[in-house]
Design a protein around this motif. Structure first.
Motif, PDB file in Angstrom:
ATOM      1  N   SER A  37       0.844  -1.028  -0.012  1.00 14.07           N
ATOM      2  CA  SER A  37      -0.121   0.046  -0.028  1.00 14.07           C
ATOM      3  C   SER A  37       0.785   1.376   0.155  1.00 14.07           C
ATOM      4  O   SER A  37       0.453   2.266  -0.654  1.00 14.07           O
ATOM      5  N   PHE A  38       1.978   1.278   0.788  1.00 15.96           N
ATOM      6  CA  PHE A  38       2.757   2.565   0.723  1.00 15.96           C
ATOM      7  C   PHE A  38       4.069   2.495   0.182  1.00 15.96           C
ATOM      8  O   PHE A  38       4.794   3.314   0.161  1.00 15.96           O
ATOM      9  N   GLY A  39       4.634   1.079  -0.288  1.00 12.39           N
ATOM     10  CA  GLY A  39       5.764   1.059  -1.010  1.00 12.39           C
ATOM     11  C   GLY A  39       7.071   0.971  -0.324  1.00 12.39           C
ATOM     12  O   GLY A  39       7.890   1.153  -0.687  1.00 12.39           O
ATOM     13  N   TYR A  40       6.840   0.748   1.039  1.00  5.81           N
ATOM     14  CA  TYR A  40       8.212   0.673   1.864  1.00  5.81           C
ATOM     15  C   TYR A  40       8.442  -0.803   2.499  1.00  5.81           C
ATOM     16  O   TYR A  40       7.248  -1.311   2.183  1.00  5.81           O
ATOM     17  N   SER A  41       9.334  -1.172   2.751  1.00  5.62           N
ATOM     18  CA  SER A  41       9.728  -2.626   2.876  1.00  5.62           C
ATOM     19  C   SER A  41       9.047  -2.711   4.203  1.00  5.62           C
ATOM     20  O   SER A  41       8.758  -2.001   5.309  1.00  5.62           O
ATOM     21  N   ARG A  42       8.822  -4.356   4.653  1.00  8.26           N
ATOM     22  CA  ARG A  42       8.546  -4.443   5.777  1.00  8.26           C
ATOM     23  C   ARG A  42       9.569  -4.094   7.061  1.00  8.26           C
ATOM     24  O   ARG A  42       9.154  -3.740   7.994  1.00  8.26           O
ATOM     25  N   GLN A  43      10.492  -4.361   6.597  1.00  5.26           N
ATOM     26  CA  GLN A  43      11.512  -4.125   7.798  1.00  5.26           C
ATOM     27  C   GLN A  43      11.508  -2.438   7.962  1.00  5.26           C
ATOM     28  O   GLN A  43      12.006  -2.230   9.052  1.00  5.26           O
ATOM     29  N   ALA A  44      11.421  -1.624   7.006  1.00  2.00           N
ATOM     30  CA  ALA A  44      11.378  -0.323   7.254  1.00  2.00           C
ATOM     31  C   ALA A  44      10.174   0.299   8.133  1.00  2.00           C
ATOM     32  O   ALA A  44      10.261   1.036   8.968  1.00  2.00           O
ATOM     33  N   LEU A  45       9.049  -0.720   7.584  1.00  2.00           N
ATOM     34  CA  LEU A  45       7.919  -0.336   8.630  1.00  2.00           C
ATOM     35  C   LEU A  45       7.855  -0.962   9.868  1.00  2.00           C
ATOM     36  O   LEU A  45       7.535  -0.184  10.791  1.00  2.00           O
ATOM     37  N   SER A  46       8.325  -1.973  10.251  1.00  3.18           N
ATOM     38  CA  SER A  46       8.508  -2.549  11.399  1.00  3.18           C
ATOM     39  C   SER A  46       9.643  -2.001  12.207  1.00  3.18           C
ATOM     40  O   SER A  46       9.828  -1.909  13.449  1.00  3.18           O
ATOM     41  N   GLY A  47      10.480  -1.298  11.472  1.00  8.63           N
ATOM     42  CA  GLY A  47      11.617  -0.595  12.217  1.00  8.63           C
ATOM     43  C   GLY A  47      11.288   0.815  12.835  1.00  8.63           C
ATOM     44  O   GLY A  47      11.764   1.268  13.868  1.00  8.63           O
ATOM     45  N   ASN A  48       9.907   1.166  12.439  1.00 16.31           N
ATOM     46  CA  ASN A  48       9.405   2.404  12.885  1.00 16.31           C
ATOM     47  C   ASN A  48       8.588   2.024  14.063  1.00 16.31           C
ATOM     48  O   ASN A  48       7.620   1.437  14.143  1.00 16.31           O
ATOM     49  N   LYS A  49       9.078   2.428  15.494  1.00 16.19           N
ATOM     50  CA  LYS A  49       8.444   2.228  16.697  1.00 16.19           C
ATOM     51  C   LYS A  49       6.800   2.325  16.773  1.00 16.19           C
ATOM     52  O   LYS A  49       6.112   1.698  17.252  1.00 16.19           O
ATOM     53  N   VAL A  50       6.568   3.582  16.151  1.00 16.96           N
ATOM     54  CA  VAL A  50       5.085   3.941  16.254  1.00 16.96           C
ATOM     55  C   VAL A  50       4.157   3.129  15.274  1.00 16.96           C
ATOM     56  O   VAL A  50       3.077   2.536  15.992  1.00 16.96           O
ATOM     57  N   ILE A  51       4.747   2.952  14.343  1.00 13.22           N
ATOM     58  CA  ILE A  51       3.952   1.915  13.286  1.00 13.22           C
ATOM     59  C   ILE A  51       4.119   0.892  13.761  1.00 13.22           C
ATOM     60  O   ILE A  51       2.651  -0.043  13.655  1.00 13.22           O
ATOM     61  N   LYS A  52       5.064   0.129  14.617  1.00 14.80           N
ATOM     62  CA  LYS A  52       4.846  -1.301  14.907  1.00 14.80           C
ATOM     63  C   LYS A  52       3.858  -1.427  15.907  1.00 14.80           C
ATOM     64  O   LYS A  52       3.051  -2.392  15.932  1.00 14.80           O
ATOM     65  N   GLU A  53       3.755  -0.382  16.801  1.00 12.15           N
ATOM     66  CA  GLU A  53       3.130  -0.544  17.896  1.00 12.15           C
ATOM     67  C   GLU A  53       1.644  -0.549  17.577  1.00 12.15           C
ATOM     68  O   GLU A  53       0.803  -1.228  18.103  1.00 12.15           O
ATOM     69  N   ALA A  54       1.429   0.463  16.368  1.00  9.13           N
ATOM     70  CA  ALA A  54      -0.029   0.412  16.189  1.00  9.13           C
ATOM     71  C   ALA A  54      -0.332  -0.913  15.321  1.00  9.13           C
ATOM     72  O   ALA A  54      -1.552  -1.298  15.269  1.00  9.13           O
ATOM     73  N   TYR A  55       0.467  -1.424  14.615  1.00 10.53           N
ATOM     74  CA  TYR A  55       0.453  -2.705  13.872  1.00 10.53           C
ATOM     75  C   TYR A  55       0.032  -3.743  14.810  1.00 10.53           C
ATOM     76  O   TYR A  55      -0.944  -4.545  14.699  1.00 10.53           O
ATOM     77  N   ASN A  56       0.917  -3.836  15.873  1.00 10.62           N
ATOM     78  CA  ASN A  56       0.411  -4.703  16.949  1.00 10.62           C
ATOM     79  C   ASN A  56      -0.713  -4.735  17.724  1.00 10.62           C
ATOM     80  O   ASN A  56      -1.555  -5.699  17.779  1.00 10.62           O
ATOM     81  N   ASP A  57      -1.227  -3.436  17.859  1.00 11.32           N
ATOM     82  CA  ASP A  57      -2.483  -3.162  18.492  1.00 11.32           C
ATOM     83  C   ASP A  57      -3.592  -3.476  17.448  1.00 11.32           C
ATOM     84  O   ASP A  57      -4.598  -4.311  18.116  1.00 11.32           O
ATOM     85  N   VAL A  58      -3.228  -3.337  16.251  1.00 10.05           N
ATOM     86  CA  VAL A  58      -4.479  -3.731  15.400  1.00 10.05           C
ATOM     87  C   VAL A  58      -4.634  -5.164  15.178  1.00 10.05           C
ATOM     88  O   VAL A  58      -5.833  -5.694  15.195  1.00 10.05           O
ATOM     89  N   ILE A  59      -3.566  -5.921  15.318  1.00  6.77           N
ATOM     90  CA  ILE A  59      -3.472  -7.480  15.098  1.00  6.77           C
ATOM     91  C   ILE A  59      -4.177  -7.915  16.493  1.00  6.77           C
ATOM     92  O   ILE A  59      -5.103  -8.796  16.316  1.00  6.77           O
ATOM     93  N   THR A  60      -3.793  -7.250  17.476  1.00  5.69           N
ATOM     94  CA  THR A  60      -4.492  -7.779  18.900  1.00  5.69           C
ATOM     95  C   THR A  60      -6.226  -7.822  18.554  1.00  5.69           C
ATOM     96  O   THR A  60      -6.801  -8.526  18.963  1.00  5.69           O
ATOM     97  N   THR A  61      -6.558  -6.414  18.256  1.00  2.97           N
ATOM     98  CA  THR A  61      -7.655  -5.925  18.196  1.00  2.97           C
ATOM     99  C   THR A  61      -8.576  -6.968  17.193  1.00  2.97           C
ATOM    100  O   THR A  61      -9.569  -7.713  17.517  1.00  2.97           O
ATOM    101  N   LEU A  62      -8.021  -7.129  15.944  1.00  5.47           N
ATOM    102  CA  LEU A  62      -8.663  -8.095  15.003  1.00  5.47           C
ATOM    103  C   LEU A  62      -8.610  -9.416  15.609  1.00  5.47           C
ATOM    104  O   LEU A  62      -9.692 -10.231  15.138  1.00  5.47           O
TER     105      LEU A  62
END
Length: 136
Positions: A37-62
């Motif tokens: 969707s955004f053209g960034y690698s998984r490593q770049a996305l998961s390396g960003n602390k804010v995005i990683k926390e939001a991602y984990n929150d979404v996964i837990t909620t789902l």
């Protein structure tokens, strides 16, 4: 495209993750989906602390939420199972009714009355002994 995730891109990704959290796009979110969707690698996305926390929150909620569609599907499946059980039980009852009528007719043909068939069975010797010991 920028090589690094900027504050603006980060806020867009967080908004996108917020939409995922509501279940708008389904229940299966992966880093690959965000990456496409955004053209960034998984490593770049998961390396960003804010995005990683939001991602984990979404996964837990789902994982924790069960959608109304899933609940309705389970109810429909249970309803179908119960209807089959009722149909089977009604067929068995009908079978026993037919067997009773057949036995009644055969007994009457042999000269045995319905009253004689319905007469209680005499207690066994063991039952008589139990009754005596309970009385004493």
């Amino acid at each position: 495209m920028n090589r690094y995730i900027t504050v603006e891109i980060e806020s867009d990704i967080l908004k996108y993750l917020g939409e995922w959290k509501t279940g708008k796009y389904g229940k299966k979110l992966t880093w690959g989906i965000i990456s496409k969707s955004f053209g960034y690698s998984r490593q770049a996305l998961s390396g960003n602390k804010v995005i990683k926390e939001a991602y984990n929150d979404v996964i837990t909620t789902l994982k924790d939420t069960t959608s109304e569609i899933d609940i309705l599907a389970d109810i429909a499946k249970e309803n179908k199972k119960l209807k089959k059980e009722i149909t089977d039980a009604n067929a068995l009852i009908h079978e026993y009714e037919q067997k009773y009528i057949r036995w009644q007719e055969n007994a009457m043909a042999k000269g045995i009355s319905v009253e004689a068939l319905n007469k209680p069975i005499d207690p066994t010797i063991k039952e008589q002994l139990r009754k005596r010991t309970q009385e004493n």
